[in-house]
Design a protein around this motif. Structure first.
Motif, mmCIF file in Angstrom:
data_model
loop_
_atom_site.group_PDB
_atom_site.id
_atom_site.type_symbol
_atom_site.label_atom_id
_atom_site.label_comp_id
_atom_site.label_asym_id
_atom_site.label_seq_id
_atom_site.Cartn_x
_atom_site.Cartn_y
_atom_site.Cartn_z
ATOM 1 N N LEU A 185 -0.756 -6.119 5.702
ATOM 2 C CA LEU A 185 -2.172 -5.919 5.991
ATOM 3 C C LEU A 185 -2.433 -4.483 6.461
ATOM 4 C CD1 LEU A 185 -5.086 -6.790 6.516
ATOM 5 C CD2 LEU A 185 -4.326 -7.808 8.679
ATOM 6 N N ILE A 186 -1.616 -3.994 7.361
ATOM 7 C CA ILE A 186 -1.787 -2.630 7.858
ATOM 8 C C ILE A 186 -1.518 -1.623 6.742
ATOM 9 C CG2 ILE A 186 -0.875 -0.921 9.487
ATOM 10 C CD1 ILE A 186 -0.407 -3.237 11.455
ATOM 11 N N GLN A 187 -0.558 -1.921 5.909
ATOM 12 C CA GLN A 187 -0.241 -1.029 4.787
ATOM 13 C C GLN A 187 -1.403 -0.905 3.814
ATOM 14 O OE1 GLN A 187 2.763 -2.363 1.832
ATOM 15 N NE2 GLN A 187 3.792 -0.419 2.231
ATOM 16 N N LYS A 188 -2.156 -1.979 3.620
ATOM 17 C CA LYS A 188 -3.266 -1.976 2.672
ATOM 18 C C LYS A 188 -4.513 -1.319 3.261
ATOM 19 C CE LYS A 188 -5.377 -5.071 -0.757
ATOM 20 N NZ LYS A 188 -4.717 -4.441 -1.926
ATOM 21 N N SER A 189 -4.501 -1.054 4.557
ATOM 22 C CA SER A 189 -5.646 -0.462 5.236
ATOM 23 C C SER A 189 -5.543 1.070 5.232
ATOM 24 C CB SER A 189 -5.722 -0.981 6.676
ATOM 25 O OG SER A 189 -5.802 -2.401 6.682
#
Length: 350
Positions: free
Chosen positions: A262-266
């Protein structure tokens, strides 16, 4: 620049079977992975195993520098740890590096019977080891402490970001969350994760200020803001999301690797000083951390893409876990954090 007072030691021989120990917190385990890379570069053909606890072990899965992950429960009984120590002894390690060096990891290192056992010098524990360099730490990124220990015994390497491999399953899971929440569809602004939580009360910025910050990010940047949460935090974070003037997103339930996806996609991560900030560094997402009782320089990766902000009070970096006055967090305004976001987004856009 950090000044290391290091007593360099000799006598470290070649090692074919290596055990690394780092117990406890998720962030501490993740911050050990750059040292693992240095070990792998130094010993390219050796077997490297990592002893940690069941929770943070998930972030080591798929690490290309490790051959095995060994876990213990956080609240193991003495007999359970003794059984584990016997298993470690059977493995016949010829080098043990204990980055944790608490009383339990110290005697477990000793019971491996490895001929080379390394840890930073600590009064009362050093006799459990064969090599205990005395390292006087200054004020720099925490990973440097681990690299200094390796350098002190002749194992050198450069600082790199933490290593975390995000699985395809975790990526697909978060892709589906984005699809269901209509994120990225006609999304004009950045996707920003916010972590308003922390295990330590003293490390938490005023929760309602995160909501005000999220509203400002929507108004100014047309951002999509996702509030993340972990075990026992769902209700508190849900309440915060509902206070917003805009329909901010509540993150889907995640394990640690799904959270990393999730953080990577943000586009940006904002939050308190806790594990998600280190995950952001590992997956290459810029981050802004709100600091109080802990030193920003110790926990912030040295890069323009990773910044920290603090309130201006005399009691900063007190290292308290609980605080009755919370002065450092009260002193930091939404406007000051918004200004730091502006500076960081300017760097990202360029």
């Amino acid at each position: 620049m950090r000044s290391f007072g290091v007593h360099y030691m000799t006598g470290i021989k070649s090692a074919e079977n290596i055990l690394v120990i780092q117990l406890r917190q998720v962030g501490d385990v993740l911050l050990t992975t750059p040292a693992i890379k240095v070990l792998r570069d130094h010993y390219p053909h050796s077997r490297i195993s990592f002893l940690t606890e069941t929770g943070p072990a998930a972030l080591l899965c798929g690490n290309p520098h490790l051959d095995a992950i060994i876990t213990r429960k956080r609240r193991n009984t003495f007999l359970e740890d003794l059984k584990l120590a016997r298993e470690l002894r059977k493995a016949k390690y010829d080098l043990v590096i204990d980055f944790f060096c608490n009383p339990r990891s110290a005697w477990m290192s000793f019971l491996t019977d490895a001929p080379q056992r390394i840890a930073t010098y600590h009064s009362g524990r050093s006799w459990w080891y064969t090599h205990t360099p005395e390292i006087k730490n200054g004020t720099c990124y925490a990973v440097e402490d681990k690299l200094a220990l390796l350098r002190a015994v002749g194992i050198s390497g450069e600082l790199t970001p933490p290593v975390l491999m995000v699985s395809e399953d975790a990526t697909h899971y978060i892709d589906e969350f984005f699809r269901q929440e209509h994120l990225l569809e006609q999304q004009a602004g950045p996707v920003i994760t916010i972590d308003p939580t922390s295990r330590r009360q003293a490390k938490r910025w005023i929760p309602e200020r995160y909501v005000e910050l999220a509203d400002r990010l929507v108004e100014r940047y047309q951002a999509a803001v996702i509030f993340i949460w972990g075990p026992e935090e769902h209700d508190m974070v849900t309440s915060l999301v509902q206070q917003g003037q805009y329909p901010h997103k509540l993150a889907c339930p995640t394990d640690l690797v799904q959270l990393a996806a999730l953080i990577q996609k943000s586009d940006l991560h904002i939050g308190n000083c806790s594990a998600p900030r280190h995950i952001a560094v590992a997956v290459g997402t810029p981050s802004l951390t709100i600091m109080g009782p802990t030193a920003a320089v110790n926990w912030t990766y040295p890069s323009p893409l990773h910044k920290a902000v603090q309130g201006k009070v005399s009691c900063l970096e007190c290292h308290k876990t609980e605080c009755k006055t919370h002065d450092c967090m009260k002193a930091l305004t939404v406007q000051e954090v918004e200004k730091a976001v502006e500076q960081l987004l300017g760097i990202i856009d360029n």
